[in-house]
Design a protein around this motif. Structure first.
Motif, PDB file in Angstrom:
ATOM      1  N   SER A  72      55.988 -10.734  13.681  1.00 22.28           N
ATOM      2  CA  SER A  72      55.580 -12.084  14.080  1.00 22.28           C
ATOM      3  C   SER A  72      54.359 -12.014  14.986  1.00 22.28           C
ATOM      4  CB  SER A  72      56.720 -12.809  14.800  1.00 22.28           C
ATOM      5  OG  SER A  72      57.036 -12.155  16.014  1.00 22.28           O
ATOM      6  N   VAL A  73      53.557 -13.098  14.962  1.00 21.94           N
ATOM      7  CA  VAL A  73      52.361 -13.201  15.786  1.00 21.94           C
ATOM      8  C   VAL A  73      52.054 -14.681  15.993  1.00 21.94           C
ATOM      9  CG1 VAL A  73      50.710 -13.207  13.879  1.00 21.94           C
ATOM     10  CG2 VAL A  73      50.019 -12.319  16.106  1.00 21.94           C
ATOM     11  N   ASN A  74      51.391 -15.005  17.116  1.00 21.87           N
ATOM     12  CA  ASN A  74      50.958 -16.369  17.410  1.00 21.87           C
ATOM     13  C   ASN A  74      49.442 -16.467  17.303  1.00 21.87           C
ATOM     14  OD1 ASN A  74      53.628 -17.041  18.004  1.00 21.87           O
ATOM     15  ND2 ASN A  74      53.371 -16.582  20.176  1.00 21.87           N
ATOM     16  N   ILE A  75      48.965 -17.570  16.708  1.00 26.05           N
ATOM     17  CA  ILE A  75      47.535 -17.845  16.631  1.00 26.05           C
ATOM     18  C   ILE A  75      47.301 -19.281  17.088  1.00 26.05           C
ATOM     19  CG2 ILE A  75      47.184 -16.217  14.737  1.00 26.05           C
ATOM     20  CD1 ILE A  75      46.996 -18.612  12.848  1.00 26.05           C
ATOM     21  N   THR A  76      46.044 -19.638  17.345  1.00 25.63           N
ATOM     22  CA  THR A  76      45.689 -21.009  17.697  1.00 25.63           C
ATOM     23  C   THR A  76      44.758 -21.583  16.643  1.00 25.63           C
ATOM     24  OG1 THR A  76      43.728 -20.395  18.980  1.00 25.63           O
ATOM     25  CG2 THR A  76      45.840 -20.390  20.143  1.00 25.63           C
ATOM     26  N   GLU A  77      44.481 -22.876  16.760  1.00 24.66           N
ATOM     27  CA  GLU A  77      43.624 -23.537  15.779  1.00 24.66           C
ATOM     28  C   GLU A  77      42.179 -23.065  15.865  1.00 24.66           C
ATOM     29  OE1 GLU A  77      45.753 -27.895  15.313  1.00 24.66           O
ATOM     30  OE2 GLU A  77      44.489 -27.514  17.081  1.00 24.66           O
ATOM     31  N   THR A  78      41.827 -22.429  16.959  1.00 24.26           N
ATOM     32  CA  THR A  78      40.436 -21.983  17.127  1.00 24.26           C
ATOM     33  C   THR A  78      40.205 -20.566  16.631  1.00 24.26           C
ATOM     34  OG1 THR A  78      40.905 -21.228  19.376  1.00 24.26           O
ATOM     35  CG2 THR A  78      40.147 -23.501  19.128  1.00 24.26           C
ATOM     36  N   TYR A  85      47.578  -9.033  15.652  1.00 23.78           N
ATOM     37  CA  TYR A  85      48.399  -7.965  16.230  1.00 23.78           C
ATOM     38  C   TYR A  85      49.839  -8.456  16.315  1.00 23.78           C
ATOM     39  CZ  TYR A  85      43.870  -5.986  17.383  1.00 23.78           C
ATOM     40  OH  TYR A  85      42.589  -5.475  17.302  1.00 23.78           O
ATOM     41  N   PHE A  86      50.681  -7.907  15.455  1.00 24.23           N
ATOM     42  CA  PHE A  86      52.045  -8.375  15.305  1.00 24.23           C
ATOM     43  C   PHE A  86      52.983  -7.660  16.276  1.00 24.23           C
ATOM     44  CE2 PHE A  86      50.033  -9.563  11.390  1.00 24.23           C
ATOM     45  CZ  PHE A  86      50.684 -10.699  10.969  1.00 24.23           C
ATOM     46  N   SER A  87      54.140  -8.298  16.444  1.00 22.92           N
ATOM     47  CA  SER A  87      55.220  -7.703  17.221  1.00 22.92           C
ATOM     48  C   SER A  87      56.485  -7.731  16.371  1.00 22.92           C
ATOM     49  CB  SER A  87      55.440  -8.489  18.516  1.00 22.92           C
ATOM     50  OG  SER A  87      56.532  -7.969  19.234  1.00 22.92           O
ATOM     51  N   PRO A  88      57.202  -6.600  16.182  1.00 20.72           N
ATOM     52  CA  PRO A  88      56.742  -5.269  16.593  1.00 20.72           C
ATOM     53  C   PRO A  88      55.541  -4.856  15.739  1.00 20.72           C
ATOM     54  CG  PRO A  88      58.677  -5.083  15.212  1.00 20.72           C
ATOM     55  CD  PRO A  88      58.475  -6.553  15.444  1.00 20.72           C
ATOM     56  N   GLY A 124      47.335  -1.576   6.271  1.00 16.65           N
ATOM     57  CA  GLY A 124      48.282  -2.667   6.474  1.00 16.65           C
ATOM     58  C   GLY A 124      47.820  -3.681   7.503  1.00 16.65           C
ATOM     59  N   GLU A 125      46.573  -3.562   7.975  1.00 19.56           N
ATOM     60  CA  GLU A 125      46.048  -4.483   8.984  1.00 19.56           C
ATOM     61  C   GLU A 125      45.746  -5.834   8.351  1.00 19.56           C
ATOM     62  OE1 GLU A 125      43.125  -3.316  12.390  1.00 19.56           O
ATOM     63  OE2 GLU A 125      41.918  -4.028  10.692  1.00 19.56           O
ATOM     64  N   ILE A 126      46.256  -6.932   8.984  1.00 21.34           N
ATOM     65  CA  ILE A 126      46.085  -8.281   8.448  1.00 21.34           C
ATOM     66  C   ILE A 126      45.030  -9.017   9.261  1.00 21.34           C
ATOM     67  CG2 ILE A 126      47.216 -10.513   8.072  1.00 21.34           C
ATOM     68  CD1 ILE A 126      49.771  -9.053   7.473  1.00 21.34           C
ATOM     69  N   THR A 127      44.140  -9.721   8.564  1.00 19.96           N
ATOM     70  CA  THR A 127      43.050 -10.453   9.205  1.00 19.96           C
ATOM     71  C   THR A 127      43.125 -11.921   8.823  1.00 19.96           C
ATOM     72  OG1 THR A 127      41.614  -8.491   9.123  1.00 19.96           O
ATOM     73  CG2 THR A 127      40.545 -10.622   9.461  1.00 19.96           C
ATOM     74  N   LEU A 128      42.930 -12.811   9.833  1.00 17.11           N
ATOM     75  CA  LEU A 128      42.817 -14.249   9.601  1.00 17.11           C
ATOM     76  C   LEU A 128      41.354 -14.561   9.293  1.00 17.11           C
ATOM     77  CD1 LEU A 128      43.827 -17.217   9.737  1.00 17.11           C
ATOM     78  CD2 LEU A 128      43.374 -17.131  12.206  1.00 17.11           C
ATOM     79  N   ALA A 161      56.255 -11.221   7.357  1.00 20.38           N
ATOM     80  CA  ALA A 161      55.425 -11.420   8.553  1.00 20.38           C
ATOM     81  C   ALA A 161      55.306 -12.919   8.801  1.00 20.38           C
ATOM     82  CB  ALA A 161      54.038 -10.800   8.371  1.00 20.38           C
ATOM     83  N   LEU A 162      55.704 -13.349  10.015  1.00 18.45           N
ATOM     84  CA  LEU A 162      55.660 -14.763  10.395  1.00 18.45           C
ATOM     85  C   LEU A 162      54.464 -15.001  11.310  1.00 18.45           C
ATOM     86  CD1 LEU A 162      59.443 -15.399  11.160  1.00 18.45           C
ATOM     87  CD2 LEU A 162      58.197 -15.849   9.033  1.00 18.45           C
TER      88      LEU A 162
END
Length: 360
Positions: A72-78, A85-88, A124-128, A161-162
């Motif tokens: 899981s990871v948190n993002i913002t609208e900006t 960077y996920f946890s775990p 396995g690195e994820i990019t927005l 992944a959330l």
């Protein structure tokens, strides 16, 4: 000849020892001897990839059965063009055959939202790639990620992944007081709400200016004692303090630290709660200042009597002042009083009589 009776599992045991016993059967002495055969087990490609960290659900010696974690990871609208960077974390899978460690390839099976999210096939690195336009319409994303062996795509594993979309955090939470005052009445009740001045329920709530009403629903309240026992008090997620009054005694005093933590940003605010236990029948003070603090524990009737005495003394003092002022006026100069009676001002001198010669 040594024959293998059933398949061996490298993940369970990597080496076996077989003792072979030989004995004479046709002699009287029946001499014997032994030999040991060591069997080394080689790893075969029979295990599937596993995402790390592995959460074991079954353990049998060296052999474990694991479930894949939920990242899981948190993002913002900006946020845009940003590595997540996920946890775990990081997102990582390994070949289940520890002695082979076949290279893996990563891919997104579902949830990439038309290329909004991409994954590096090797790391396995994820990019927005593109920012989220409206978090109210898309508050979260769920990605299904697959890790498969390069030499055998049929051996694969899938994890989730959330991604949670949050509002931009500009202000940290804070308490509008550094110290909150609380009161309890001595009681045998197992649980009682802590009150404050005026016998109102004590609310220990933090303010977050990122929200219009100042209330952040993601704030989590915890309490730890600075004095006393931690098992005597509990704070709800609405900021209400509950006490185990049957374990408290009159004149007890406890100071507690309240921590409000933003579960999304991790920011925290701190405040103290000073709680006093009053005697049975003792009223809760109405305010930190005022009449009740002057008279303290006095009975209400006694306080009223003292106020009446103060009023009578004030009336007598006024009467005495008026009487003294009157006496002072009566003691003025007698000549002055006579002149006033004749209609003459005391500062006007009498004129001399006129002679007949002056008239002619």
């Amino acid at each position: 000849m040594v024959i293998l009776d059933k398949p061996l599992d490298y993940e369970t045991k990597t080496q076996l020892q077989v003792v072979i016993y030989a004995v004479e059967t046709s002699t009287k002495e029946k001499y014997s001897t032994t030999a040991t055969v060591t069997v080394n087990v080689l790893d075969g490609d029979d295990q599937y990839p596993q995402f790390q960290p592995c959460a074991p659900v079954y353990e049998d010696g060296d052999h474990n059965i694991c479930t894949n974690p939920v990242y899981s990871v948190n993002i913002t609208e900006t946020d845009e063009d940003a590595v997540l960077y996920f946890s775990p974390g990081p997102i990582l899978a390994e070949d289940g055959d520890k002695n082979i460690l076949t290279p893996l390839v990563y891919s997104i099976l579902s949830g990439d939202d038309n290329g909004r999210f991409t994954i590096d096939s090797k790391t396995g690195e994820i990019t927005l790639r593109h920012r989220v336009e409206n978090r109210l319409l898309t508050p979260s994303f769920r990605l299904r990620i697959m890790a498969a062996q390069v030499n055998d795509p049929k051996k694969y594993s899938v994890a989730t992944a959330l991604i949670h979309v949050l509002s931009e955090n500009r202000f940290p939470p804070f308490f509008n007081k550094t110290v909150y005052k609380g009161f309890l009445i001595e009681s045998s009740s197992p649980a009682t709400l802590v009150t404050t001045y005026g016998n109102q329920v004590l609310l220990v709530q933090a303010i977050d200016r990122d929200f219009r009403d100042g209330i952040n629903p993601k704030l989590r309240y915890t309490m730890q004692p600075l004095t006393g026992s931690s098992k005597l008090y509990h704070i709800t997620q609405d900021g209400i303090v509950i006490a185990k009054t049957d374990r408290l005694r009159a004149f007890d005093r406890h100071i507690l630290e309240v921590i409000a933590t933003d579960e999304e940003s991790g920011e925290a605010a701190h405040a103290s709660v000073d709680i006093e236990v009053l005697q049975r029948g003792q009223p809760v003070p109405r305010s930190p200042f005022g009449e009740e603090r002057l008279f303290g524990d006095m009975h209400a009737g006694m306080a009223g009597g003292i106020a009446a005495v103060v009023f009578i003394v004030a009336v007598l003092a006024l009467f005495l002042f008026l009487w003294l002022a009157k006496r002072r006026r009566e003691r003025r100069d007698p000549v002055e009083r006579g002149a006033v009676a004749l209609g003459k001002h005391p500062n006007v001198e009498a004129s001399a009589p006129i002679s007949p010669r002056q008239v002619s």
